[in-house]
Motif scaffolding. Structure first.
Motif, PDB file in Angstrom:
ATOM      1  N   ALA B  10      40.791  -0.619  83.579  1.00 38.78           N
ATOM      2  CA  ALA B  10      40.817   0.262  84.757  1.00 38.78           C
ATOM      3  C   ALA B  10      39.897   1.472  84.582  1.00 38.78           C
ATOM      4  O   ALA B  10      39.589   2.155  85.558  1.00 38.78           O
ATOM      5  CB  ALA B  10      42.248   0.722  85.021  1.00 38.78           C
ATOM      6  N   LEU B  11      39.465   1.743  83.352  1.00 36.59           N
ATOM      7  CA  LEU B  11      38.609   2.904  83.092  1.00 36.59           C
ATOM      8  C   LEU B  11      37.136   2.534  82.986  1.00 36.59           C
ATOM      9  O   LEU B  11      36.303   3.372  82.602  1.00 36.59           O
ATOM     10  CB  LEU B  11      39.052   3.610  81.801  1.00 36.59           C
ATOM     11  CG  LEU B  11      40.473   4.151  81.780  1.00 36.59           C
ATOM     12  CD1 LEU B  11      40.706   4.970  80.513  1.00 36.59           C
ATOM     13  CD2 LEU B  11      40.773   5.010  83.001  1.00 36.59           C
ATOM     14  N   HIS B  44      35.672  15.392  66.093  1.00 35.89           N
ATOM     15  CA  HIS B  44      36.285  16.052  67.250  1.00 35.89           C
ATOM     16  C   HIS B  44      37.772  15.685  67.348  1.00 35.89           C
ATOM     17  O   HIS B  44      38.626  16.543  67.595  1.00 35.89           O
ATOM     18  CB  HIS B  44      35.557  15.665  68.540  1.00 35.89           C
ATOM     19  CG  HIS B  44      36.091  16.381  69.735  1.00 35.89           C
ATOM     20  ND1 HIS B  44      35.534  17.550  70.219  1.00 35.89           N
ATOM     21  CD2 HIS B  44      37.171  16.117  70.518  1.00 35.89           C
ATOM     22  CE1 HIS B  44      36.252  17.972  71.248  1.00 35.89           C
ATOM     23  NE2 HIS B  44      37.247  17.113  71.452  1.00 35.89           N
ATOM     24  N   THR B  45      38.073  14.400  67.132  1.00 37.43           N
ATOM     25  CA  THR B  45      39.465  13.952  67.198  1.00 37.43           C
ATOM     26  C   THR B  45      40.312  14.651  66.138  1.00 37.43           C
ATOM     27  O   THR B  45      41.436  15.084  66.420  1.00 37.43           O
ATOM     28  CB  THR B  45      39.542  12.426  67.010  1.00 37.43           C
ATOM     29  OG1 THR B  45      38.705  11.803  67.983  1.00 37.43           O
ATOM     30  CG2 THR B  45      40.970  11.918  67.155  1.00 37.43           C
ATOM     31  N   ARG B  46      39.768  14.798  64.936  1.00 37.60           N
ATOM     32  CA  ARG B  46      40.512  15.453  63.853  1.00 37.60           C
ATOM     33  C   ARG B  46      40.688  16.955  64.116  1.00 37.60           C
ATOM     34  O   ARG B  46      41.659  17.550  63.666  1.00 37.60           O
ATOM     35  CB  ARG B  46      39.776  15.275  62.527  1.00 37.60           C
ATOM     36  CG  ARG B  46      39.702  13.820  62.031  1.00 37.60           C
ATOM     37  CD  ARG B  46      40.775  13.529  60.995  1.00 37.60           C
ATOM     38  NE  ARG B  46      40.664  12.198  60.432  1.00 37.60           N
ATOM     39  CZ  ARG B  46      41.447  11.162  60.779  1.00 37.60           C
ATOM     40  NH1 ARG B  46      42.390  11.317  61.696  1.00 37.60           N
ATOM     41  NH2 ARG B  46      41.297   9.982  60.203  1.00 37.60           N
ATOM     42  N   ALA B  47      39.728  17.565  64.827  1.00 36.45           N
ATOM     43  CA  ALA B  47      39.759  19.026  65.032  1.00 36.45           C
ATOM     44  C   ALA B  47      40.427  19.422  66.346  1.00 36.45           C
ATOM     45  O   ALA B  47      41.040  20.476  66.443  1.00 36.45           O
ATOM     46  CB  ALA B  47      38.337  19.581  65.006  1.00 36.45           C
ATOM     47  N   HIS B  48      40.317  18.556  67.368  1.00 38.10           N
ATOM     48  CA  HIS B  48      40.817  18.915  68.704  1.00 38.10           C
ATOM     49  C   HIS B  48      41.652  17.761  69.257  1.00 38.10           C
ATOM     50  O   HIS B  48      42.778  17.582  68.853  1.00 38.10           O
ATOM     51  CB  HIS B  48      39.639  19.270  69.617  1.00 38.10           C
ATOM     52  CG  HIS B  48      38.733  20.294  69.046  1.00 38.10           C
ATOM     53  ND1 HIS B  48      39.073  21.617  68.976  1.00 38.10           N
ATOM     54  CD2 HIS B  48      37.497  20.197  68.475  1.00 38.10           C
ATOM     55  CE1 HIS B  48      38.100  22.310  68.397  1.00 38.10           C
ATOM     56  NE2 HIS B  48      37.131  21.464  68.080  1.00 38.10           N
ATOM     57  N   ALA B  49      41.079  16.977  70.171  1.00 35.16           N
ATOM     58  CA  ALA B  49      41.788  15.802  70.680  1.00 35.16           C
ATOM     59  C   ALA B  49      40.790  14.787  71.209  1.00 35.16           C
ATOM     60  O   ALA B  49      39.776  15.148  71.818  1.00 35.16           O
ATOM     61  CB  ALA B  49      42.771  16.183  71.784  1.00 35.16           C
ATOM     62  N   GLY B  50      41.096  13.527  70.970  1.00 32.48           N
ATOM     63  CA  GLY B  50      40.274  12.432  71.467  1.00 32.48           C
ATOM     64  C   GLY B  50      41.073  11.575  72.427  1.00 32.48           C
ATOM     65  O   GLY B  50      42.271  11.339  72.227  1.00 32.48           O
ATOM     66  N   LEU B  51      40.394  11.107  73.485  1.00 33.78           N
ATOM     67  CA  LEU B  51      41.024  10.216  74.455  1.00 33.78           C
ATOM     68  C   LEU B  51      40.398   8.822  74.302  1.00 33.78           C
ATOM     69  O   LEU B  51      39.173   8.672  74.404  1.00 33.78           O
ATOM     70  CB  LEU B  51      40.809  10.735  75.876  1.00 33.78           C
ATOM     71  CG  LEU B  51      41.474   9.892  76.975  1.00 33.78           C
ATOM     72  CD1 LEU B  51      42.994   9.972  76.878  1.00 33.78           C
ATOM     73  CD2 LEU B  51      41.005  10.341  78.360  1.00 33.78           C
ATOM     74  N   PHE B  52      41.237   7.845  74.060  1.00 29.22           N
ATOM     75  CA  PHE B  52      40.791   6.469  73.817  1.00 29.22           C
ATOM     76  C   PHE B  52      41.328   5.564  74.917  1.00 29.22           C
ATOM     77  O   PHE B  52      42.490   5.678  75.301  1.00 29.22           O
ATOM     78  CB  PHE B  52      41.354   5.932  72.488  1.00 29.22           C
ATOM     79  CG  PHE B  52      41.066   6.768  71.268  1.00 29.22           C
ATOM     80  CD1 PHE B  52      41.699   7.986  71.071  1.00 29.22           C
ATOM     81  CD2 PHE B  52      40.177   6.323  70.306  1.00 29.22           C
ATOM     82  CE1 PHE B  52      41.451   8.745  69.933  1.00 29.22           C
ATOM     83  CE2 PHE B  52      39.923   7.069  69.158  1.00 29.22           C
ATOM     84  CZ  PHE B  52      40.560   8.276  68.977  1.00 29.22           C
ATOM     85  N   ASP B  53      40.495   4.648  75.373  1.00 26.18           N
ATOM     86  CA  ASP B  53      40.957   3.588  76.268  1.00 26.18           C
ATOM     87  C   ASP B  53      41.382   2.404  75.404  1.00 26.18           C
ATOM     88  O   ASP B  53      40.541   1.773  74.765  1.00 26.18           O
ATOM     89  CB  ASP B  53      39.818   3.170  77.213  1.00 26.18           C
ATOM     90  CG  ASP B  53      40.248   2.073  78.191  1.00 26.18           C
ATOM     91  OD1 ASP B  53      41.458   1.747  78.243  1.00 26.18           O
ATOM     92  OD2 ASP B  53      39.360   1.550  78.893  1.00 26.18           O
ATOM     93  N   VAL B  54      42.664   2.128  75.354  1.00 29.92           N
ATOM     94  CA  VAL B  54      43.136   0.978  74.579  1.00 29.92           C
ATOM     95  C   VAL B  54      43.835  -0.022  75.507  1.00 29.92           C
ATOM     96  O   VAL B  54      44.746  -0.750  75.108  1.00 29.92           O
ATOM     97  CB  VAL B  54      44.040   1.396  73.392  1.00 29.92           C
ATOM     98  CG1 VAL B  54      43.195   2.062  72.315  1.00 29.92           C
ATOM     99  CG2 VAL B  54      45.159   2.339  73.805  1.00 29.92           C
TER     100      VAL B  54
END
Lengths: 119, 378
Positions: B10-11, B44-54
């Protein structure tokens, strides 16, 4: 600056051929994490695998663009492989080689031809 | 499989809009990286936040035909060496489907959602997993594949604050809690989990709301889209197995060092001992130890040792003692890292082994995993 179809650039400095990879190639590779360089003094034939570049994605070979002898390698890349992404056509050269006949470079692509080649 | 046959999540359009590089993965056209690049996406994921399409992963609901959830839990226990009957409502647990030889068919997450079990399986295995469940559990459970919902993962130290903007109750969740919450984007099925070694959430959302939710999340402070490339380096730095690379139909959960996932109640002498496929091998390996063992490995130099690299006990030994199954550069630990399998007597932490990379033997040290400690909110 001259270019090969393997996305290497070559420039002549003090009668030596300096070799690196193009901006386009460094972008395609992604973040470079390790560069395996040859020993200075190595005799190479055109298309020999002389350098291995490890990126976050995979390992890629760099081929000798001409017959000749590797006379100097860029040791900076051992400690700072990311330079290949930051300055591919400047400080991130891989090796300098001595070749018999510098006119062999004339058969390679110039900047305009290379730009056309990569589309 | 040709490009034309690839499925889209959907993304899909959002990935294109964000400038993702798309690649075929498990039958889906998926983002491998965005313009930020794998290394920066990882950090970036380790320091802030990451958005993943799974969303390519399989979402499956198991409902007991009897109406009693214990019946579904006990049914599922016939396929996994894991305590499902003891899984409390609102809690999730890691499990694996085993075969009769004690090998792993897939690894999965199971959540107790009160009147049903919610199962998330790997994309490449989902058709086989669903057929497997229908065949063996179909008499006791209604098995529904959820195809009208996307699955997002929000991972990293900022995930809690970001997710609280969407559904405030999520901030009170602990690692491996699972619940449904109302939101502007319809009902969200949220678990406090993920596969990056970071605190974070996996969020199931209706397909038609998924892109809107993702866009709102991406507008928030610190959230960046992360592709499959960084998903792989994050899970490896966290010491987590990738099915198909580090686990397959020949590796047992004991060899894979996943014994923590086999609760006492399913082991020899436990109340519901055995009665899962491959129990003979798995229970015996628990008693006497496996022949080979999954290990972490830190190469001493900067050259990554990738999957397929043979491992030797000595610099000049002829016969390998194992092989690497995953290897990459660890962006946060700033060095190469690998995992693989070796004969168990060579798997002791601190042992020096030799990996053969392009014909050269390079030293590496057997290391505890994770390479980078997890930051789960327990």
């Amino acid at each position: 600056m001259r270019y090969t179809e393997e996305h290497e650039w070559l420039r002549v400095e003090d009668d030596l051929v300096v070799v690196g990879i193009s901006e386009h190639a460094s972008t395609q590779l992604g973040d470079v994490v390790f560069v395996d360089l040859p020993e200075p003094g190595t005799e190479v034939a055109k298309d020999d695998e002389v350098v291995v570049i490890e990126s976050v994605k995979a390992a890629s070979d760099i081929l000798a663009p001409l017959d000749g002898e590797i006379v100097e390698v860029n040791e900076t890349l051992a400690d700072n492989p990311g330079l290949v992404n930051d300055d591919p056509t400047g400080d991130a050269w891989f090796f300098k080689m001595k070749v018999e006949d510098l006119s062999a470079l004339d058969e390679l692509m110039d900047e305009a031809a290379y730009k056309k080649f990569i589309g | 499989m040709g490009m034309a046959e690839l499925e889209r999540t959907a993304l899909y359009q959002l990935h294109l809009d964000l400038g993702a590089k798309m690649v075929p993965f498990a039958g889906y056209d998926m983002p491998v990286q965005y313009p930020m690049g794998v290394m920066k996406e990882h950090l970036h994921t380790r320091a802030h936040a990451g958005l993943f399409d799974v969303s390519h992963m399989g979402q499956v609901i198991l409902r007991p035909k009897s109406g009693n959830l214990a019946d579904a839990a006990l049914a599922l226990e016939s396929l996994v060496p894991v305590d499902i009957a003891g899984l409390k409502e609102g809690r999730q647990r890691y499990a694996m489907f085993t075969n009769d030889d004690g090998g792993i068919l897939d690894d999965l997450m199971v959540a107790n959602r009160g009147d049903h079990l919610f199962v998330v399986v790997n994309a490449a295995c989902k058709a086989a997993d669903i057929a497997h469940m229908r065949k063996h559990l179909g008499d006791r459970c209604d098995i529904e594949e959820i195809t009208d919902r996307a699955l997002l993962a929000l991972q990293g130290p900022s995930a809690e604050a970001v997710m609280a903007e969407i559904a405030p109750q999520t901030a009170a969740m602990r690692f491996m809690d699972a619940a449904a919450f109302p939101s502007k984007f319809g009902e969200l099925w949220v678990s406090r989990s993920g596969y990056s070694g970071e605190d974070g959430f996996e969020v199931s959302v209706a397909n038609e709301q998924a892109a809107a939710l993702a866009r709102v999340l991406l507008e928030m402070e610190g959230v960046a889209p992360i592709g499959l490339g960084a998903r792989d380096s994050l899970r490896l730095e966290a010491g987590l197995c990738l099915y198909g690379s580090d686990l397959d139909e020949t590796t047992s959960p004991v060899e894979a060092d996943l014994t923590w996932a086999i609760q006492k109640v399913r082991r020899t002498g436990g109340e519901r001992e055995g009665r899962f496929p491959g129990a003979a091998r798995i229970l015996s390996e628990l008693e006497t130890g496996p022949k080979r063992l999954r290990i972490g490995l830190l190469p001493e130099g900067r050259a990554p040792m990738r999957a397929g690299t043979d491992l030797f006990a000595g610099e000049t030994d002829e016969k390998p003692v194992g092989q690497i199954t995953s290897g990459a550069f660890g962006p946060l630990i700033e060095r190469p890292m690998s995992m693989g399998y070796v004969e168990a007597n060579h798997g002791v932490t601190g042992t020096r082994l030799w990996g053969e990379v392009r014909g050269k033997r390079l030293p590496a040290t057997v290391s505890d995993m994770p390479f980078r400690p997890a930051t789960y909110k327990r």
